[in-house]
Structure formats: C-alpha cells, structure tokens
Scaffold this motif. Structure first.
Motif, PDB file in Angstrom:
ATOM      1  N   UNK A  16       0.883  -1.064  -0.089  1.00 38.49           N
ATOM      2  CA  UNK A  16      -0.126   0.009  -0.050  1.00 38.49           C
ATOM      3  C   UNK A  16       0.951   1.304  -0.010  1.00 38.49           C
ATOM      4  N   UNK A  17       2.012   1.258   0.633  1.00 40.28           N
ATOM      5  CA  UNK A  17       2.922   2.383   0.555  1.00 40.28           C
ATOM      6  C   UNK A  17       3.469   2.773  -0.504  1.00 40.28           C
ATOM      7  N   UNK A  18       3.759   1.848  -1.418  1.00 48.09           N
ATOM      8  CA  UNK A  18       4.341   1.930  -2.892  1.00 48.09           C
ATOM      9  C   UNK A  18       3.448   2.231  -3.700  1.00 48.09           C
ATOM     10  N   UNK A  63      12.675   3.628  -8.578  1.00 51.29           N
ATOM     11  CA  UNK A  63      12.510   4.766  -8.000  1.00 51.29           C
ATOM     12  C   UNK A  63      11.499   4.190  -6.911  1.00 51.29           C
ATOM     13  N   UNK A  64      10.631   3.427  -7.353  1.00 46.01           N
ATOM     14  CA  UNK A  64       9.389   3.255  -6.372  1.00 46.01           C
ATOM     15  C   UNK A  64       9.373   1.776  -5.845  1.00 46.01           C
ATOM     16  N   UNK A  65       9.710   0.762  -6.608  1.00 43.19           N
ATOM     17  CA  UNK A  65       9.919  -0.571  -6.054  1.00 43.19           C
ATOM     18  C   UNK A  65      11.194  -1.364  -6.514  1.00 43.19           C
ATOM     19  N   UNK A  66      11.312  -2.533  -5.780  1.00 50.40           N
ATOM     20  CA  UNK A  66      12.729  -3.385  -6.361  1.00 50.40           C
ATOM     21  C   UNK A  66      12.111  -4.777  -6.402  1.00 50.40           C
ATOM     22  N   UNK A  67      13.047  -5.427  -7.121  1.00 48.42           N
ATOM     23  CA  UNK A  67      12.535  -6.917  -7.132  1.00 48.42           C
ATOM     24  C   UNK A  67      12.071  -7.572  -6.319  1.00 48.42           C
ATOM     25  N   UNK A  77       7.133 -10.321  -3.765  1.00 49.93           N
ATOM     26  CA  UNK A  77       5.962 -10.270  -2.716  1.00 49.93           C
ATOM     27  C   UNK A  77       4.580 -10.151  -3.378  1.00 49.93           C
ATOM     28  N   UNK A  78       4.544  -9.197  -4.275  1.00 50.63           N
ATOM     29  CA  UNK A  78       3.242  -9.026  -5.018  1.00 50.63           C
ATOM     30  C   UNK A  78       2.838 -10.154  -5.877  1.00 50.63           C
ATOM     31  N   UNK A  79       4.031 -10.882  -6.378  1.00 44.43           N
ATOM     32  CA  UNK A  79       3.582 -12.079  -7.341  1.00 44.43           C
ATOM     33  C   UNK A  79       3.115 -13.146  -6.202  1.00 44.43           C
ATOM     34  N   UNK A 127      -2.439 -15.889 -14.124  1.00 43.66           N
ATOM     35  CA  UNK A 127      -1.665 -15.176 -15.357  1.00 43.66           C
ATOM     36  C   UNK A 127      -0.986 -13.868 -15.000  1.00 43.66           C
ATOM     37  N   UNK A 128       0.175 -13.793 -14.771  1.00 42.93           N
ATOM     38  CA  UNK A 128       1.091 -12.720 -14.198  1.00 42.93           C
ATOM     39  C   UNK A 128       2.078 -12.295 -15.233  1.00 42.93           C
ATOM     40  N   UNK A 129       2.144 -10.985 -15.569  1.00 43.16           N
ATOM     41  CA  UNK A 129       2.982 -10.687 -16.618  1.00 43.16           C
ATOM     42  C   UNK A 129       3.999  -9.451 -15.791  1.00 43.16           C
ATOM     43  N   UNK A 130       5.222  -9.989 -15.474  1.00 40.47           N
ATOM     44  CA  UNK A 130       6.163  -9.135 -14.943  1.00 40.47           C
ATOM     45  C   UNK A 130       7.063  -8.408 -15.921  1.00 40.47           C
ATOM     46  N   UNK A 131       7.209  -7.251 -15.771  1.00 35.68           N
ATOM     47  CA  UNK A 131       8.138  -6.457 -16.759  1.00 35.68           C
ATOM     48  C   UNK A 131       8.730  -5.126 -15.949  1.00 35.68           C
ATOM     49  N   UNK A 132       9.528  -4.474 -16.787  1.00 35.44           N
ATOM     50  CA  UNK A 132      10.272  -3.262 -15.965  1.00 35.44           C
ATOM     51  C   UNK A 132       9.856  -2.154 -16.935  1.00 35.44           C
ATOM     52  N   UNK A 133       9.112  -0.965 -16.081  1.00 38.33           N
ATOM     53  CA  UNK A 133       9.215   0.188 -16.870  1.00 38.33           C
ATOM     54  C   UNK A 133      10.570   0.939 -17.172  1.00 38.33           C
ATOM     55  N   UNK A 134      10.516   1.609 -18.468  1.00 38.57           N
ATOM     56  CA  UNK A 134      11.651   2.231 -19.093  1.00 38.57           C
ATOM     57  C   UNK A 134      11.462   3.641 -18.958  1.00 38.57           C
TER      58      UNK A 134
END
Length: 203
Positions: A134-136, A173-177, A182-184, A194-201
């Motif tokens: 919730x904080x992130x 700048x907001x979350x880490x791996x 933990x979210x997953x 069905x979960x799609x993990x990716x990184x914002x550019x």
C-alpha cells in the motif's frame, strides 16, 4: 448516447492486449495520477481529442473485422480508465455482438458497481496492479490500493482466473525486485494464475 472523448485508437496490435489482432481504444479520464503516466493526455482538455459514440467507434474499427474473426482478437478498451465508461462499452457490445473479443485494461481503482457492470460485458481483463504494497502504491499513484485489491478478489471469484491477467511492473525509484516477488506471491495466493512481470523504461 453522446460522444465521449478518446485519447487515441491504435490498430493492428498483435498479442499485446490478449490473444489475436486487437485495436486499442483509449478513453480520456483516469482516477489515478501515476508518476510515470504513459498517457498524460487523459488528464488534459478534450477539445482537440476525437469523440466517438458507440456507433461511430464501431464504424471506425470494423474495417479490421476479418482480422478479429480470424485471430480471435477484437477491441481492447484502455485509457485512462475504461471501467469509468461501462455504459459506452455495453452499447458497443450490442453492436459487435459476441464475434469480437472485448478486453479491458484497467487499474480496478473504480467503484465495485463499475466492476460488476464490466464483468457482464467484458471477456478478458488486463489488470495493472502497480504494486500490492500500500505504501508503494500510494507513493506512485497518490491513492490507496485497497479498492483495487478488493475489486480484484471479487473479479477472480466472478469471472475466474482464466479471464484475468495481472501486470506487475518493476518501477524504478518506487519498488524493487523483492517487492515484485512479494506482489506475485500475494496475487498467487488470491488465485491469480496469469501474471506479466516487466520493467518500466523511464527516460
């Protein structure tokens, strides 16, 4: 129904918004204010944006009917937040019938009544959950994620996990791996398959 503003309509998207060839129709307006918003025009003035009724949008996109039918694709409503426009989507569904697959890309940061209405007319949901912490989530979107998670739990029970994909981004700048891990785990405990993990550019 009056015409409503869209920030854009993008054709010939292949296996991006679910299976098949799709057209993304992105509504103006969003309840979140994400720090790295991909579509900031959804907050601006609507004077210079295209406006469509369900009929005029259907007339505009049905040029790709053969692609939708052949590939099992259709229309993905995004934004902005498409679940703020469930009345529009319901009328659009009456025009295209069951031949086209209708997908919604949503944050689920809307009243439960909107999710319930959407569940009756939308075939597949792509849920951008940002982060389950919730904080992130609040730091990134300026809002609590309680409503989104409650709506996701309801949607899983109502539609089944096979009709829902959840996107879990790594947001610099907001979350880490570890946060994404933990979210997953939490999403899997909720029944998401069905979960799609990716990184914002971020540029």
């Amino acid at each position: 129904m009056e015409a409503v503003p869209f920030i854009g309509v993008s054709r010939h998207r292949i296996n991006i918004d679910g299976a098949g060839v799709t057209t993304l129709a992105a509504f103006h307006g969003c309840p979140l204010h994400c720090r790295y918003c991909l579509n900031p025009s959804c907050f601006g003035k609507t004077d210079n944006l295209p406006h469509y009724t369900p009929q005029t949008l259907f007339d505009h996109v049905r040029i790709d009917n053969i692609y939708f039918l052949y590939t099992g694709g259709g229309i993905c409503f995004g934004g902005g937040e498409p679940l703020l426009r469930t009345d529009f989507i319901r009328e659009f569904r009456k025009l295209c019938g069951d031949a086209w697959k209708i997908t919604a890309e949503t944050s689920l940061a809307v009243p439960r009544s909107a999710v319930e209405a959407a569940s009756e007319i939308i075939d597949y949901f792509i849920v951008d959950i940002k982060d389950t912490n919730p904080s992130i989530y609040k730091a990134y979107t300026t809002r609590s994620n309680r409503q989104s998670l409650q709506n996701l739990r309801w949607l899983i029970s109502a539609k089944g996990p096979e009709r829902i994909m959840v996107r879990v981004p790594l947001i610099p700048g907001f979350n880490a791996t570890d946060d994404c891990d933990r979210s997953v785990r939490l999403l899997q405990q909720m029944g998401v398959t069905q979960i799609d993990r990716f990184e914002y550019v971020v540029r």
